[in-house]
Design a protein around this motif. Structure first.
Motif, short mmCIF file in Angstrom:
data_model
loop_
_atom_site.label_atom_id
_atom_site.label_comp_id
_atom_site.label_asym_id
_atom_site.label_seq_id
_atom_site.Cartn_x
_atom_site.Cartn_y
_atom_site.Cartn_z
N GLN A 1 29.62 -8.51 -23.36
CA GLN A 1 28.44 -8.72 -22.54
C GLN A 1 28.16 -7.53 -21.63
OE1 GLN A 1 26.78 -11.32 -24.14
NE2 GLN A 1 26.22 -11.94 -22.10
N THR A 2 29.24 -6.98 -21.07
CA THR A 2 29.08 -5.82 -20.18
C THR A 2 28.54 -4.62 -20.94
OG1 THR A 2 30.92 -6.60 -18.80
CG2 THR A 2 30.28 -4.28 -18.60
N VAL A 3 29.07 -4.39 -22.14
CA VAL A 3 28.59 -3.27 -22.95
C VAL A 3 27.13 -3.47 -23.33
CG1 VAL A 3 28.86 -2.09 -25.16
CG2 VAL A 3 30.88 -2.71 -23.83
N ALA A 4 26.78 -4.72 -23.67
CA ALA A 4 25.39 -5.00 -24.05
C ALA A 4 24.43 -4.76 -22.90
CB ALA A 4 25.28 -6.46 -24.52
N ASP B 1 35.99 -18.97 -28.51
CA ASP B 1 36.20 -18.44 -29.86
C ASP B 1 36.28 -16.92 -29.83
OD1 ASP B 1 36.38 -18.80 -32.73
OD2 ASP B 1 34.38 -17.89 -32.79
N ILE B 2 35.37 -16.26 -29.10
CA ILE B 2 35.38 -14.79 -29.04
C ILE B 2 36.61 -14.28 -28.31
CG2 ILE B 2 34.14 -12.78 -28.14
CD1 ILE B 2 31.56 -14.29 -28.60
N ASN B 3 37.06 -15.03 -27.30
CA ASN B 3 38.25 -14.63 -26.54
C ASN B 3 39.55 -15.07 -27.20
OD1 ASN B 3 36.80 -13.35 -24.52
ND2 ASN B 3 36.76 -15.12 -23.17
N SER C 1 38.25 -16.07 -18.75
CA SER C 1 37.29 -15.58 -17.76
C SER C 1 37.15 -14.07 -17.80
CB SER C 1 37.71 -16.01 -16.35
OG SER C 1 39.00 -15.51 -16.04
N GLN C 2 38.14 -13.39 -18.38
CA GLN C 2 38.11 -11.93 -18.50
C GLN C 2 38.69 -11.55 -19.86
OE1 GLN C 2 40.14 -10.22 -15.15
NE2 GLN C 2 38.66 -10.97 -13.67
N GLY C 3 37.83 -11.61 -20.87
CA GLY C 3 38.30 -11.32 -22.22
C GLY C 3 37.29 -10.52 -23.00
N THR D 1 31.38 -15.24 -11.45
CA THR D 1 31.19 -14.96 -12.87
C THR D 1 29.81 -15.43 -13.29
OG1 THR D 1 32.00 -15.39 -15.07
CG2 THR D 1 32.27 -17.16 -13.51
N TRP D 2 29.34 -14.84 -14.38
CA TRP D 2 28.03 -15.21 -14.92
C TRP D 2 28.14 -16.43 -15.81
CZ3 TRP D 2 23.63 -12.63 -13.49
CH2 TRP D 2 23.81 -11.40 -12.85
#
Length: 445
Positions: free
Chosen positions: A20-23, A196-198, A12-14, A443-444
């Protein structure tokens, strides 16, 4: 197992959430810089009418004797409201009698003056060129500048509506929303991509359609009856939340852009004001996050708006000579607006159920853009009195802050998933969370 537990398994926080936040932050920063750029590209320097005796060497040579530039200015330009050279009028004929030391008591009628028939002379010591000096957006044409700012804000609103669908191509869809709306295959792929990304691939591979159906059984049942914007206005409990919330969004956009796009009206050194606004904005928003958990959402929202409005209203009674105090009040007022924005962003997400949450937030953001369109136009009322815009900018957040007290408190309450959840007593909802002080996780994905 609920969706929150599924999210914990895939992270949930990875790294995914960070990316996503940077984007999102990167383009927002560029838009913000463009929003504030007009303070400098559209700065209004000191100016006066062009007159032959001051600005034409041939005309100056015809004057008998030697007169200083100050003397030529006295006989060519009438005094303005602040006893400075008038910015928009000149004497029709040189007033030689004003060179008499006792001429200050002489009365001259408006018939002896005329508009700037031959253009203006600008002070270029600070700004060598702006859109104002290039197109003479002063005097009778000064209303064109706030009108252009308003059109720019309208363009942002239209662009957000038209390009919103395009953003879905490079921003991840909300897995929870995909599952609620019945798109299980896409929701499953999004959760597996997050895992996968996390770096939690094993947890992603363990997810199946059966697991999702079991975890989202209640939400999927509700998802068969899609909600719409009309539900925000038809359902009484939602309507009582929608109106004050949208009003808060509107007041924030209206007040911030009405003031922030005309920093020259708040102080002479717009460079220092711009820096101070940025410096104050950071602790204001950080402090708001702390107050939300200690004071609650409703009092923080109301207090931030009322404080901002009172600081702006205070500037209507502070003499213009006290420039430092006026600038300090303006910076505090804009800091309060920034705090209110932080609060309403979080508060709005907690007021509405999952099936309507993004719809309600989107409606609020549209209201904020509508306020940003009207904010600059309000400055055009200064032709009647320079105090009117400040009175309006101050009154709107004060009244809105009081109206926000009509909203229910959401601190430590679980997020509602359905419209039916709003019908349940708050005490019962709180009891369904953790004991003591329930912890919300929004969360989104």
């Amino acid at each position: 197992m609920a969706f929150a537990e599924l999210l914990d398994q895939v992270g949930s926080q990875g790294r995914f959430q960070v990316l996503q936040t940077v984007a999102l932050v990167a383009p927002i920063m560029w838009v913000t810089m463009h929003n504030m750029l007009d303070n400098f590209s559209g700065a209004v320097p000191s100016h006066r009418c062009w007159v032959p005796l001051l600005d034409n060497s041939t005309a100056q040579a015809s004057v008998p004797g030697t007169l200083s530039p100050e003397a030529l200015l006295t006989i060519s330009i009438p005094p303005g409201p602040n006893q400075e050279p008038h910015r928009c009028r000149r004497f029709r004929h040189p007033q030689w009698q004003l060179l008499d030391p006792n001429a200050m008591s002489t009365n001259w009628s408006k018939a002896a003056t005329e508009p700037c028939m031959d253009g203006w002379v600008y002070d270029r010591s600070t700004f060598t060129s702006t859109i104002v000096t290039q197109w003479d957006l002063v005097c009778d044409s000064q209303g064109l500048k706030p009108m252009a700012q308003s059109i720019y804000m309208a363009g942002i609103l239209v662009g957000a509506a038209m390009c919103g669908y395009t953003s879905d191509r490079w921003l991840a869809e909300s897995a929870r929303w995909l599952l609620i709306t019945g798109r299980l295959a896409r929701g499953l792929r999004e959760l597996q991509r997050v895992a996968d990304i996390n770096r939690k691939r094993a947890a992603g591979e363990a997810l199946t359609t059966e697991v999702l159906l079991s975890a989202m059984q209640e939400e999927l049942g509700v998802g068969q009856a899609p909600a719409s914007v009309g539900d925000l206005l038809r359902t009484p409990r939602l309507r009582h939340r929608t109106y004050p919330s949208v009003l808060c969004w509107f007041a924030i956009g209206f007040t911030f852009y009405g003031l922030a796009l005309d920093l020259q009206a708040l102080g002479s050194n717009i460079f220092l004001l711009q820096v101070l606004i940025g410096v104050v904005d950071i602790p204001a928003k950080t402090g708001t996050l702390l107050l939300l958990d200690r004071l609650g959402r409703r009092p923080t929202q109301s207090a931030s708006l009322v404080l901002a409005g009172l600081c702006i209203l205070a500037n209507t009674v502070v003499p213009r000579e006290m420039e430092a105090l006026r600038s300090a009040l303006a910076v505090l007022g804009l800091g309060g607006v920034g705090a209110a924005f932080t609060c309403v962003t979080i508060y709005s997400g907690e007021l509405f159920p999952t099936v309507l949450r993004m719809t309600a937030v989107g409606l609020g953001q549209m209201a904020a853009r509508g306020g940003a369109i009207l904010g600059p136009l309000t400055r055009m009322l200064a032709v009647y009195s320079p105090l009117i815009p400040l009175l309006v900018y101050g009154a709107v957040p004060v009244l809105t802050g009081l109206a926000s007290l009509l909203l229910p408190e959401t601190r430590s309450l679980p997020l509602p998933d359905t419209i039916q959840d709003l019908q349940r007593p708050a005490v019962k909802k709180a009891a369904q969370g953790t004991q003591g002080h329930p912890v919300l996780k929004s969360t989104w994905f």
